[in-house]
Design a protein around this motif. Sequence first.
Motif, mmCIF file in Angstrom:
data_model
loop_
_atom_site.group_PDB
_atom_site.id
_atom_site.type_symbol
_atom_site.label_atom_id
_atom_site.label_comp_id
_atom_site.label_asym_id
_atom_site.label_seq_id
_atom_site.Cartn_x
_atom_site.Cartn_y
_atom_site.Cartn_z
ATOM 1 N N LEU A 1 -25.606 15.664 119.867
ATOM 2 C CA LEU A 1 -26.644 15.986 118.883
ATOM 3 C C LEU A 1 -27.440 14.754 118.471
ATOM 4 O O LEU A 1 -28.614 14.847 118.122
ATOM 5 C CB LEU A 1 -26.024 16.624 117.636
ATOM 6 N N ASN A 2 -26.798 13.593 118.490
ATOM 7 C CA ASN A 2 -27.423 12.380 117.959
ATOM 8 C C ASN A 2 -27.919 11.422 119.031
ATOM 9 O O ASN A 2 -28.045 10.222 118.786
ATOM 10 C CB ASN A 2 -26.435 11.670 117.023
ATOM 11 N N ASN A 3 -28.191 11.945 120.225
ATOM 12 C CA ASN A 3 -28.805 11.145 121.293
ATOM 13 C C ASN A 3 -27.953 9.939 121.683
ATOM 14 O O ASN A 3 -28.454 8.845 121.935
ATOM 15 C CB ASN A 3 -30.203 10.676 120.855
ATOM 16 N N LEU A 4 -26.631 10.153 121.726
ATOM 17 C CA LEU A 4 -25.710 9.084 122.092
ATOM 18 C C LEU A 4 -24.820 9.508 123.264
ATOM 19 O O LEU A 4 -23.656 9.109 123.359
ATOM 20 C CB LEU A 4 -24.849 8.697 120.887
ATOM 21 N N VAL A 5 -25.387 10.303 124.158
ATOM 22 C CA VAL A 5 -24.629 10.808 125.299
ATOM 23 C C VAL A 5 -24.077 9.667 126.143
ATOM 24 O O VAL A 5 -22.976 9.760 126.707
ATOM 25 C CB VAL A 5 -25.516 11.737 126.171
ATOM 26 N N HIS A 6 -24.799 8.550 126.211
ATOM 27 C CA HIS A 6 -24.357 7.426 127.039
ATOM 28 C C HIS A 6 -23.015 6.855 126.599
ATOM 29 O O HIS A 6 -22.370 6.116 127.354
ATOM 30 C CB HIS A 6 -25.417 6.321 127.036
ATOM 31 N N SER A 7 -22.585 7.200 125.382
ATOM 32 C CA SER A 7 -21.310 6.674 124.883
ATOM 33 C C SER A 7 -20.134 7.624 125.105
ATOM 34 O O SER A 7 -18.982 7.242 124.861
ATOM 35 C CB SER A 7 -21.428 6.368 123.381
ATOM 36 N N ILE A 8 -20.393 8.847 125.559
ATOM 37 C CA ILE A 8 -19.311 9.825 125.729
ATOM 38 C C ILE A 8 -18.196 9.322 126.656
ATOM 39 O O ILE A 8 -17.013 9.540 126.368
ATOM 40 C CB ILE A 8 -19.862 11.186 126.206
ATOM 41 N N PRO A 9 -18.507 8.624 127.749
ATOM 42 C CA PRO A 9 -17.416 8.135 128.609
ATOM 43 C C PRO A 9 -16.457 7.173 127.909
ATOM 44 O O PRO A 9 -15.366 6.907 128.423
ATOM 45 C CB PRO A 9 -18.165 7.436 129.751
#
Length: 540
Positions: free
Chosen positions: A270-278
Amino acid sequence: MTSQEFKSKATALIDDLKGVCANYGLGNDGNEFKIITQVFLYKFINDKFAHEVKRIEPALAKEKSWEDALRKKSKDEFDLILMQLGADTARLKPEHFLSTLWSKQNDKSFAEILDATLLDIAKLNADIFSVKTHDGQKIVLFDNVTQYVSSQRDAFAKAIINKLIPFSFEHIFAEKFDFYATLFEYLIKDYNKDGGGKYAEYYTPHAVAKIMAACLVPKKVTNVTCYDPAAGSGTLLMNLAHAIGEDRCTIYTQDISQKSSSLLRLNLILNNLVHSIPHVIQGNTILDPYHKEDSGAGLRKFDYIVSNPPFKLDFSDFRNQLDTKSNQKRFFAGIPKVSAKNKDKMAIYLLFIQHVIHSLSSNGRAAIVVPTGFITAQSGIEKGIRQHLVENKMLGGVVSMPSNIFATTGTNVSILFIDATNKEGVTLIDASSLGAKVKEGKNQKTLLCPNEESRIIQTFCRKEAIENFSVVVSYEEIAAKNYSLSAGQYFDVKVEHVEMTPKKFEMELANRAGKLNALFGESRDLERQISKQLSRLTHD
Protein backbone atom coordinates in the motif's frame (compact mmCIF):
# COMPACT_ATOMS: atom_id res chain seq x y z
CA MET A 1 -13.49 12.71 -6.60
CA THR A 2 -11.90 13.96 -3.37
CA SER A 3 -9.55 12.09 -1.06
CA GLN A 4 -12.29 11.84 1.55
CA GLU A 5 -14.71 10.34 -0.97
CA PHE A 6 -12.12 7.72 -1.88
CA LYS A 7 -11.61 6.92 1.79
CA SER A 8 -15.34 6.45 2.25
CA LYS A 9 -15.65 4.15 -0.76
CA ALA A 10 -12.57 2.12 0.23
CA THR A 11 -13.78 1.61 3.81
CA ALA A 12 -17.24 0.73 2.45
CA LEU A 13 -15.58 -1.98 0.33
CA ILE A 14 -13.92 -3.40 3.45
CA ASP A 15 -17.26 -3.38 5.28
CA ASP A 16 -18.93 -5.13 2.33
CA LEU A 17 -16.31 -7.88 2.34
CA LYS A 18 -16.76 -8.37 6.06
CA GLY A 19 -20.51 -8.52 5.49
CA VAL A 20 -20.09 -11.35 2.99
CA CYS A 21 -17.94 -13.27 5.47
CA ALA A 22 -20.57 -12.78 8.17
CA ASN A 23 -23.32 -14.05 5.86
CA TYR A 24 -21.38 -17.27 5.31
CA GLY A 25 -20.63 -17.94 8.97
CA LEU A 26 -17.19 -16.36 9.14
CA GLY A 27 -17.98 -13.20 11.10
CA ASN A 28 -15.31 -12.72 13.79
CA ASP A 29 -13.84 -16.07 12.74
CA GLY A 30 -10.07 -16.37 12.88
CA ASN A 31 -9.98 -17.08 9.14
CA GLU A 32 -11.95 -13.96 8.24
CA PHE A 33 -8.72 -11.98 8.54
CA LYS A 34 -7.02 -14.11 5.89
CA ILE A 35 -9.93 -13.79 3.46
CA ILE A 36 -10.45 -10.04 3.86
CA THR A 37 -6.79 -9.07 3.56
CA GLN A 38 -6.10 -11.35 0.59
CA VAL A 39 -9.20 -10.38 -1.38
CA PHE A 40 -8.55 -6.69 -0.66
CA LEU A 41 -4.96 -7.13 -1.84
CA TYR A 42 -6.09 -8.89 -5.03
CA LYS A 43 -8.37 -5.95 -5.83
CA PHE A 44 -5.59 -3.47 -5.12
CA ILE A 45 -2.97 -5.13 -7.35
CA ASN A 46 -5.53 -5.65 -10.16
CA ASP A 47 -6.28 -1.91 -10.18
CA LYS A 48 -2.59 -1.02 -9.87
CA PHE A 49 -1.89 -3.19 -12.93
CA ALA A 50 -4.68 -1.42 -14.84
CA HIS A 51 -3.29 2.00 -13.93
CA GLU A 52 0.26 1.09 -14.96
CA VAL A 53 -0.55 -0.53 -18.32
CA LYS A 54 -2.63 2.52 -19.26
CA ARG A 55 0.32 4.71 -18.35
CA ILE A 56 2.64 2.60 -20.54
CA GLU A 57 0.15 2.50 -23.43
CA PRO A 58 -2.23 5.51 -23.14
CA ALA A 59 -4.44 4.23 -25.96
CA LEU A 60 -5.72 1.53 -23.58
CA ALA A 61 -7.38 4.18 -21.43
CA LYS A 62 -9.56 5.18 -24.38
CA GLU A 63 -10.80 1.65 -25.00
CA LYS A 64 -14.24 0.61 -23.79
CA SER A 65 -12.55 -2.34 -22.10
CA TRP A 66 -8.80 -2.17 -21.50
CA GLU A 67 -8.92 -5.86 -20.58
CA ASP A 68 -10.37 -6.86 -23.95
CA ALA A 69 -7.80 -4.71 -25.74
CA LEU A 70 -4.98 -6.51 -23.91
CA ARG A 71 -6.50 -9.93 -24.63
CA LYS A 72 -6.33 -9.18 -28.37
CA LYS A 73 -2.59 -8.51 -28.26
CA SER A 74 -0.08 -11.13 -29.31
CA LYS A 75 2.02 -12.84 -26.67
CA ASP A 76 5.08 -10.82 -27.68
CA GLU A 77 3.16 -7.53 -27.48
CA PHE A 78 1.73 -8.46 -24.08
CA ASP A 79 5.14 -9.55 -22.76
CA LEU A 80 6.66 -6.25 -23.90
CA ILE A 81 4.14 -4.37 -21.76
CA LEU A 82 4.91 -6.59 -18.77
CA MET A 83 8.62 -5.86 -19.19
CA GLN A 84 7.93 -2.13 -18.85
CA LEU A 85 6.09 -2.46 -15.55
CA GLY A 86 7.85 -1.18 -12.47
CA ALA A 87 9.05 -3.64 -9.83
CA ASP A 88 6.26 -2.51 -7.48
CA THR A 89 3.50 -3.72 -9.85
CA ALA A 90 2.43 -7.37 -9.82
CA ARG A 91 2.53 -9.16 -13.17
CA LEU A 92 -0.87 -10.44 -14.28
CA LYS A 93 -2.09 -12.56 -17.18
CA PRO A 94 -5.47 -11.92 -18.89
CA GLU A 95 -6.96 -14.89 -17.03
CA HIS A 96 -6.05 -13.14 -13.75
CA PHE A 97 -8.07 -9.98 -14.45
CA LEU A 98 -11.00 -9.24 -12.18
CA SER A 99 -13.21 -8.89 -15.26
CA THR A 100 -12.26 -12.46 -16.27
CA LEU A 101 -13.32 -13.82 -12.90
CA TRP A 102 -16.53 -11.81 -13.01
CA SER A 103 -17.40 -13.32 -16.41
CA LYS A 104 -16.91 -16.84 -14.99
CA GLN A 105 -18.91 -16.37 -11.78
CA ASN A 106 -21.72 -18.68 -12.95
CA ASP A 107 -19.36 -21.46 -14.03
CA LYS A 108 -19.41 -24.75 -12.20
CA SER A 109 -16.88 -24.89 -9.32
CA PHE A 110 -16.30 -21.12 -9.40
CA ALA A 111 -14.66 -21.30 -5.97
CA GLU A 112 -11.94 -23.50 -7.41
CA ILE A 113 -11.47 -21.06 -10.29
CA LEU A 114 -11.04 -18.16 -7.86
CA ASP A 115 -8.56 -20.05 -5.69
CA ALA A 116 -6.57 -21.28 -8.69
CA THR A 117 -6.37 -17.72 -10.06
CA LEU A 118 -5.02 -16.30 -6.80
CA LEU A 119 -2.50 -19.10 -6.43
CA ASP A 120 -1.27 -18.59 -9.99
CA ILE A 121 -0.79 -14.84 -9.36
CA ALA A 122 1.16 -15.67 -6.20
CA LYS A 123 3.39 -18.12 -8.06
CA LEU A 124 4.03 -15.72 -10.94
CA ASN A 125 5.07 -12.94 -8.51
CA ALA A 126 6.80 -15.08 -5.88
CA ASP A 127 10.27 -13.60 -6.33
CA ILE A 128 9.22 -10.04 -5.42
CA PHE A 129 6.11 -10.39 -3.29
CA SER A 130 6.98 -13.34 -1.02
CA VAL A 131 7.81 -13.05 2.67
CA LYS A 132 10.55 -15.44 3.75
CA THR A 133 10.83 -17.56 6.86
CA HIS A 134 14.11 -17.81 8.75
CA ASP A 135 14.95 -21.09 7.04
CA GLY A 136 14.35 -19.68 3.56
CA GLN A 137 10.81 -20.89 2.79
CA LYS A 138 8.63 -18.48 0.83
CA ILE A 139 5.20 -17.37 2.05
CA VAL A 140 3.48 -16.29 -1.15
CA LEU A 141 0.82 -13.63 -1.63
CA PHE A 142 -2.29 -15.83 -1.65
CA ASP A 143 -3.64 -19.19 -0.61
CA ASN A 144 -7.02 -20.91 -1.15
CA VAL A 145 -9.36 -18.26 0.27
CA THR A 146 -12.53 -20.34 -0.13
CA GLN A 147 -11.16 -23.27 1.86
CA TYR A 148 -12.31 -21.58 5.05
CA VAL A 149 -15.99 -21.74 4.00
CA SER A 150 -17.63 -24.99 5.09
CA SER A 151 -20.51 -24.88 2.57
CA GLN A 152 -21.79 -22.90 -0.44
CA ARG A 153 -18.24 -22.14 -1.53
CA ASP A 154 -19.25 -21.17 -5.08
CA ALA A 155 -21.90 -18.76 -3.82
CA PHE A 156 -19.39 -17.27 -1.37
CA ALA A 157 -16.77 -16.78 -4.11
CA LYS A 158 -19.37 -15.16 -6.37
CA ALA A 159 -20.50 -12.78 -3.60
CA ILE A 160 -16.89 -11.75 -2.91
CA ILE A 161 -16.09 -11.01 -6.56
CA ASN A 162 -19.26 -8.97 -7.03
CA LYS A 163 -18.27 -6.71 -4.13
CA LEU A 164 -15.01 -5.86 -5.91
CA ILE A 165 -16.54 -4.60 -9.16
CA PRO A 166 -18.12 -1.19 -8.32
CA PHE A 167 -15.05 0.45 -6.75
CA SER A 168 -11.64 1.14 -8.33
CA PHE A 169 -8.34 2.31 -6.86
CA GLU A 170 -7.12 3.62 -10.22
CA HIS A 171 -7.83 7.29 -9.56
CA ILE A 172 -5.98 7.06 -6.26
CA PHE A 173 -2.78 6.07 -8.06
CA ALA A 174 -3.26 8.92 -10.51
CA GLU A 175 -3.92 11.55 -7.83
CA LYS A 176 -1.40 10.11 -5.36
CA PHE A 177 -3.77 10.54 -2.42
CA ASP A 178 -1.92 9.73 0.79
CA PHE A 179 -4.53 7.94 2.84
CA TYR A 180 -3.05 4.48 3.11
CA ALA A 181 -2.19 4.71 6.81
CA THR A 182 -5.82 5.42 7.66
CA LEU A 183 -7.05 2.75 5.26
CA PHE A 184 -4.65 0.15 6.64
CA GLU A 185 -5.69 0.96 10.22
CA TYR A 186 -9.35 0.54 9.26
CA LEU A 187 -8.63 -2.69 7.43
CA ILE A 188 -6.94 -4.38 10.39
CA LYS A 189 -8.85 -2.82 13.31
CA ASP A 190 -10.93 -5.95 13.99
CA TYR A 191 -7.89 -8.23 13.77
CA ASN A 192 -5.67 -6.32 16.18
CA LYS A 193 -7.13 -7.38 19.50
CA ASP A 194 -4.93 -10.28 20.49
CA GLY A 195 -1.56 -8.60 20.92
CA GLY A 196 -1.82 -8.27 24.69
CA GLY A 197 1.72 -6.97 25.04
CA LYS A 198 3.25 -10.11 23.53
CA TYR A 199 5.09 -10.56 20.25
CA ALA A 200 3.51 -8.88 17.26
CA GLU A 201 1.57 -5.97 18.65
CA TYR A 202 0.11 -5.05 15.32
CA TYR A 203 -0.45 -1.36 15.67
CA THR A 204 1.39 1.51 17.37
CA PRO A 205 -0.49 4.81 17.94
CA HIS A 206 0.03 7.46 15.26
CA ALA A 207 1.35 10.00 17.78
CA VAL A 208 4.11 7.68 19.00
CA ALA A 209 5.09 6.64 15.46
CA LYS A 210 5.09 10.24 14.21
CA ILE A 211 7.21 11.52 17.11
CA MET A 212 9.74 8.70 16.71
CA ALA A 213 10.13 9.26 12.96
CA ALA A 214 10.29 13.06 13.12
CA CYS A 215 12.88 13.09 15.91
CA LEU A 216 15.02 10.49 14.14
CA VAL A 217 14.99 12.24 10.75
CA PRO A 218 15.17 16.02 11.25
CA LYS A 219 16.87 16.56 7.88
CA LYS A 220 17.05 14.96 4.43
CA VAL A 221 18.96 11.71 4.02
CA THR A 222 19.39 9.35 1.06
CA ASN A 223 20.15 5.70 0.39
CA VAL A 224 19.76 4.50 3.99
CA THR A 225 18.70 1.24 5.62
CA CYS A 226 15.88 0.98 8.16
CA TYR A 227 15.20 -1.92 10.50
CA ASP A 228 12.65 -3.13 13.04
CA PRO A 229 13.43 -6.39 14.87
CA ALA A 230 9.84 -6.73 16.16
CA ALA A 231 8.06 -5.16 13.22
CA GLY A 232 4.43 -6.14 13.78
CA SER A 233 2.38 -4.62 10.98
CA GLY A 234 5.06 -2.00 10.29
CA THR A 235 3.44 1.19 11.55
CA LEU A 236 6.72 2.56 12.90
CA LEU A 237 8.57 1.70 9.69
CA MET A 238 5.92 3.29 7.46
CA ASN A 239 6.23 6.56 9.37
CA LEU A 240 10.02 6.37 9.20
CA ALA A 241 9.93 5.67 5.45
CA HIS A 242 7.57 8.61 4.88
CA ALA A 243 9.92 10.90 6.83
CA ILE A 244 12.93 9.74 4.77
CA GLY A 245 11.19 9.16 1.44
CA GLU A 246 10.13 5.73 0.23
CA ASP A 247 12.54 5.87 -2.70
CA ARG A 248 15.48 6.82 -0.47
CA CYS A 249 15.41 3.91 1.96
CA THR A 250 15.32 0.12 2.12
CA ILE A 251 13.44 -1.62 4.92
CA TYR A 252 14.53 -4.75 6.76
CA THR A 253 12.36 -6.53 9.32
CA GLN A 254 11.90 -9.64 11.38
CA ASP A 255 8.95 -10.80 13.47
CA ILE A 256 7.99 -14.16 14.91
CA SER A 257 4.33 -13.84 13.88
CA GLN A 258 3.12 -15.04 10.49
CA LYS A 259 0.01 -12.92 10.89
CA SER A 260 1.93 -9.71 11.49
CA SER A 261 4.33 -10.49 8.64
CA SER A 262 1.36 -10.79 6.28
CA LEU A 263 0.01 -7.46 7.52
CA LEU A 264 3.43 -5.88 7.06
CA ARG A 265 3.62 -7.11 3.46
CA LEU A 266 0.20 -5.57 2.77
CA ASN A 267 1.36 -2.32 4.40
CA LEU A 268 4.48 -2.23 2.23
CA ILE A 269 2.44 -2.77 -0.93
CA LEU A 270 0.00 0.00 0.00
CA ASN A 271 2.85 2.38 0.80
CA ASN A 272 4.95 1.96 -2.36
CA LEU A 273 7.65 -0.06 -0.60
CA VAL A 274 7.39 -3.30 -2.57
CA HIS A 275 11.16 -3.29 -3.10
CA SER A 276 11.59 -4.06 0.60
CA ILE A 277 9.33 -7.14 0.74
CA PRO A 278 12.23 -9.59 0.12
CA HIS A 279 13.76 -8.31 3.37
CA VAL A 280 10.67 -9.21 5.46
CA ILE A 281 11.53 -12.25 7.55
CA GLN A 282 9.25 -14.34 9.72
CA GLY A 283 11.32 -15.71 12.58
CA ASN A 284 12.56 -15.33 16.16
CA THR A 285 14.81 -12.26 16.15
CA ILE A 286 16.25 -12.83 19.60
CA LEU A 287 17.11 -16.49 19.10
CA ASP A 288 17.92 -16.46 15.36
CA PRO A 289 18.55 -12.96 13.98
CA TYR A 290 18.36 -13.28 10.20
CA HIS A 291 19.93 -10.17 8.69
CA LYS A 292 23.70 -10.59 8.39
CA GLU A 293 26.53 -8.63 6.84
CA ASP A 294 27.23 -9.54 3.21
CA SER A 295 30.37 -11.31 4.37
CA GLY A 296 28.33 -13.34 6.84
CA ALA A 297 30.79 -12.42 9.60
CA GLY A 298 28.27 -10.73 11.88
CA LEU A 299 24.87 -9.07 12.16
CA ARG A 300 24.04 -6.40 9.61
CA LYS A 301 24.35 -2.82 10.84
CA PHE A 302 21.54 -0.36 10.05
CA ASP A 303 21.33 3.42 9.70
CA TYR A 304 17.92 3.72 11.39
CA ILE A 305 16.18 1.36 13.77
CA VAL A 306 12.69 1.70 15.26
CA SER A 307 10.91 -0.76 17.50
CA ASN A 308 7.99 -1.24 19.86
CA PRO A 309 9.06 -4.64 21.20
CA PRO A 310 7.03 -6.88 23.49
CA PHE A 311 7.79 -5.86 27.07
CA LYS A 312 7.19 -9.20 28.79
CA LEU A 313 7.14 -12.72 27.39
CA ASP A 314 7.97 -16.23 28.50
CA PHE A 315 11.21 -17.09 26.68
CA SER A 316 12.33 -19.69 29.22
CA ASP A 317 12.34 -22.40 26.53
CA PHE A 318 15.24 -20.80 24.69
CA ARG A 319 16.80 -18.58 27.39
CA ASN A 320 19.82 -20.84 27.93
CA GLN A 321 20.45 -21.00 24.17
CA LEU A 322 21.07 -17.25 24.28
CA ASP A 323 23.69 -17.49 27.02
CA THR A 324 26.64 -18.26 24.75
CA LYS A 325 30.03 -16.77 24.05
CA SER A 326 28.91 -15.67 20.59
CA ASN A 327 26.11 -13.59 22.15
CA GLN A 328 28.25 -11.82 24.77
CA LYS A 329 28.71 -8.70 22.65
CA ARG A 330 25.06 -8.59 21.60
CA PHE A 331 23.69 -9.01 25.13
CA PHE A 332 26.44 -7.00 26.83
CA ALA A 333 24.35 -6.06 29.90
CA GLY A 334 23.04 -9.55 30.54
CA ILE A 335 20.14 -11.91 29.89
CA PRO A 336 17.15 -11.95 32.27
CA LYS A 337 16.98 -15.06 34.40
CA VAL A 338 14.03 -17.46 34.27
CA SER A 339 11.51 -16.49 36.93
CA ALA A 340 10.48 -19.13 39.45
CA LYS A 341 6.94 -17.79 39.08
CA ASN A 342 5.22 -15.72 36.38
CA LYS A 343 7.47 -16.77 33.51
CA ASP A 344 5.20 -14.81 31.17
CA LYS A 345 6.52 -11.62 32.81
CA MET A 346 10.13 -12.15 31.78
CA ALA A 347 11.50 -8.80 30.53
CA ILE A 348 12.23 -9.70 26.91
CA TYR A 349 12.30 -6.03 25.90
CA LEU A 350 15.74 -5.78 27.56
CA LEU A 351 17.05 -8.23 24.97
CA PHE A 352 15.50 -6.22 22.14
CA ILE A 353 17.13 -2.98 23.36
CA GLN A 354 20.55 -4.64 23.45
CA HIS A 355 19.94 -6.21 20.03
CA VAL A 356 19.06 -2.78 18.62
CA ILE A 357 22.23 -1.21 20.06
CA HIS A 358 24.33 -4.04 18.63
CA SER A 359 22.65 -3.69 15.21
CA LEU A 360 23.23 0.06 14.89
CA SER A 361 25.79 1.43 12.43
CA SER A 362 28.62 3.67 13.62
CA ASN A 363 26.56 6.75 12.67
CA GLY A 364 23.17 5.19 13.29
CA ARG A 365 20.11 6.40 15.16
CA ALA A 366 17.35 4.41 16.85
CA ALA A 367 14.11 4.91 18.75
CA ILE A 368 12.59 2.26 21.00
CA VAL A 369 9.39 2.20 23.04
CA VAL A 370 10.24 1.10 26.60
CA PRO A 371 8.34 0.88 29.90
CA THR A 372 9.02 4.10 31.80
CA GLY A 373 10.42 2.10 34.73
CA PHE A 374 13.42 1.29 32.54
CA ILE A 375 14.73 4.86 32.61
CA THR A 376 15.10 5.02 36.42
CA ALA A 377 15.80 1.42 37.57
CA GLN A 378 18.56 1.60 40.18
CA SER A 379 20.33 -1.63 39.27
CA GLY A 380 20.26 -4.72 37.08
CA ILE A 381 20.26 -5.04 33.31
CA GLU A 382 18.29 -1.80 32.92
CA LYS A 383 21.00 0.26 34.61
CA GLY A 384 23.70 -1.66 32.72
CA ILE A 385 22.17 -0.70 29.36
CA ARG A 386 21.84 2.97 30.35
CA GLN A 387 25.42 3.00 31.63
CA HIS A 388 26.62 1.54 28.32
CA LEU A 389 24.81 4.26 26.37
CA VAL A 390 26.28 7.00 28.57
CA GLU A 391 29.84 5.67 28.64
CA ASN A 392 29.84 5.21 24.86
CA LYS A 393 28.17 8.61 24.36
CA MET A 394 25.40 7.34 22.13
CA LEU A 395 22.24 8.77 23.71
CA GLY A 396 19.88 11.08 21.86
CA GLY A 397 17.41 11.48 24.70
CA VAL A 398 14.16 10.27 26.20
CA VAL A 399 10.53 11.37 25.86
CA SER A 400 8.32 10.19 28.74
CA MET A 401 4.83 9.82 27.26
CA PRO A 402 1.43 10.33 28.95
CA SER A 403 -0.17 7.35 30.65
CA ASN A 404 -2.55 5.25 28.51
CA ILE A 405 -1.02 6.43 25.24
CA PHE A 406 -1.58 2.76 24.34
CA ALA A 407 -5.22 1.87 25.04
CA THR A 408 -4.41 -1.84 25.43
CA THR A 409 -1.89 -1.54 28.26
CA GLY A 410 -1.75 0.31 31.55
CA THR A 411 2.06 0.41 31.40
CA ASN A 412 3.51 3.92 31.21
CA VAL A 413 5.90 4.16 28.29
CA SER A 414 8.80 6.31 27.20
CA ILE A 415 10.64 6.62 23.91
CA LEU A 416 14.37 5.95 24.19
CA PHE A 417 16.39 7.66 21.45
CA ILE A 418 19.85 6.31 20.67
CA ASP A 419 22.23 8.38 18.56
CA ALA A 420 25.77 7.17 17.90
CA THR A 421 26.76 10.66 16.70
CA ASN A 422 25.51 12.65 19.71
CA LYS A 423 28.54 13.27 21.90
CA GLU A 424 27.06 16.03 24.05
CA GLY A 425 23.71 17.39 25.20
CA VAL A 426 21.13 14.71 25.93
CA THR A 427 17.52 15.92 25.69
CA LEU A 428 15.06 14.62 28.30
CA ILE A 429 11.37 15.51 27.94
CA ASP A 430 8.53 14.93 30.40
CA ALA A 431 5.38 14.90 28.25
CA SER A 432 3.36 12.96 30.82
CA SER A 433 0.96 15.86 31.49
CA LEU A 434 0.00 16.31 27.83
CA GLY A 435 -2.99 14.86 25.99
CA ALA A 436 -6.71 14.41 26.49
CA LYS A 437 -8.32 11.32 28.02
CA VAL A 438 -10.89 9.52 25.86
CA LYS A 439 -12.76 6.23 26.14
CA GLU A 440 -11.92 3.52 23.61
CA GLY A 441 -14.19 0.54 24.21
CA LYS A 442 -13.60 -0.57 27.78
CA ASN A 443 -10.23 1.17 27.95
CA GLN A 444 -9.18 4.74 28.55
CA LYS A 445 -6.75 6.23 26.06
CA THR A 446 -4.75 9.45 25.95
CA LEU A 447 -4.70 11.34 22.64
CA LEU A 448 -2.17 14.03 21.78
CA CYS A 449 -3.34 16.90 19.60
CA PRO A 450 -1.18 17.98 16.61
CA ASN A 451 0.16 21.00 18.51
CA GLU A 452 1.32 18.78 21.37
CA GLU A 453 3.02 16.38 18.96
CA SER A 454 4.77 19.33 17.29
CA ARG A 455 5.81 20.72 20.67
CA ILE A 456 7.55 17.45 21.58
CA ILE A 457 9.22 17.13 18.16
CA GLN A 458 10.47 20.73 18.03
CA THR A 459 11.74 20.67 21.61
CA PHE A 460 13.67 17.46 20.97
CA CYS A 461 15.13 18.43 17.59
CA ARG A 462 16.14 21.90 18.79
CA LYS A 463 17.49 20.60 22.10
CA GLU A 464 15.48 23.16 24.02
CA ALA A 465 15.29 23.42 27.82
CA ILE A 466 11.78 24.43 28.90
CA GLU A 467 10.80 24.83 32.55
CA ASN A 468 9.10 21.70 33.94
CA PHE A 469 8.96 20.17 30.44
CA SER A 470 12.43 19.52 29.08
CA VAL A 471 16.08 19.66 30.05
CA VAL A 472 19.36 19.23 28.17
CA VAL A 473 21.99 17.49 30.30
CA SER A 474 25.55 16.28 29.87
CA TYR A 475 26.70 12.69 30.03
CA GLU A 476 28.57 13.58 33.23
CA GLU A 477 25.37 14.83 34.88
CA ILE A 478 23.56 11.61 33.94
CA ALA A 479 26.36 9.47 35.40
CA ALA A 480 26.23 11.51 38.63
CA LYS A 481 22.51 10.65 39.03
CA ASN A 482 23.03 6.89 38.75
CA TYR A 483 22.35 7.07 35.00
CA SER A 484 18.74 8.14 35.47
CA LEU A 485 17.04 9.32 32.27
CA SER A 486 13.99 10.86 33.95
CA ALA A 487 13.65 14.55 33.06
CA GLY A 488 12.04 15.37 36.40
CA GLN A 489 15.20 14.48 38.30
CA TYR A 490 17.06 17.28 36.52
CA PHE A 491 14.49 20.06 36.83
CA ASP A 492 15.47 22.97 39.08
CA VAL A 493 13.63 23.02 42.41
CA LYS A 494 12.11 26.46 42.88
CA VAL A 495 12.14 27.82 46.45
CA GLU A 496 10.26 31.07 47.01
CA HIS A 497 11.78 33.50 49.55
CA VAL A 498 9.63 36.13 51.26
CA GLU A 499 11.32 38.95 53.15
CA MET A 500 9.76 39.69 56.61
CA THR A 501 10.77 41.15 59.94
CA PRO A 502 11.05 39.01 63.11
CA LYS A 503 7.86 40.60 64.43
CA LYS A 504 5.94 39.82 61.23
CA PHE A 505 7.28 36.26 61.30
CA GLU A 506 5.96 35.75 64.87
CA MET A 507 2.57 37.17 63.86
CA GLU A 508 2.38 34.86 60.81
CA LEU A 509 3.39 31.87 62.95
CA ALA A 510 0.74 32.70 65.56
CA ASN A 511 -1.89 33.13 62.86
CA ARG A 512 -1.16 29.74 61.33
CA ALA A 513 -1.05 28.10 64.76
CA GLY A 514 -4.50 29.55 65.48
CA LYS A 515 -5.84 28.09 62.22
CA LEU A 516 -4.40 24.71 63.08
CA ASN A 517 -5.95 24.77 66.55
CA ALA A 518 -9.33 25.63 65.00
CA LEU A 519 -9.04 22.71 62.59
CA PHE A 520 -8.10 20.35 65.43
CA GLY A 521 -11.15 21.58 67.35
CA GLU A 522 -13.44 20.88 64.39
CA SER A 523 -11.92 17.44 64.12
CA ARG A 524 -12.66 16.66 67.78
CA ASP A 525 -16.28 17.84 67.35
CA LEU A 526 -16.71 15.56 64.33
CA GLU A 527 -15.29 12.61 66.27
CA ARG A 528 -17.82 13.18 69.12
CA GLN A 529 -20.74 13.40 66.65
CA ILE A 530 -19.66 10.20 64.89
CA SER A 531 -19.32 8.46 68.26
CA LYS A 532 -22.88 9.46 69.26
CA GLN A 533 -24.28 8.25 65.93
CA LEU A 534 -22.55 4.90 66.30
CA SER A 535 -23.87 4.58 69.86
CA ARG A 536 -27.46 5.16 68.72
CA LEU A 537 -27.12 2.63 65.91
CA THR A 538 -25.77 0.04 68.35
CA HIS A 539 -28.68 0.53 70.81
CA ASP A 540 -31.25 0.43 68.00
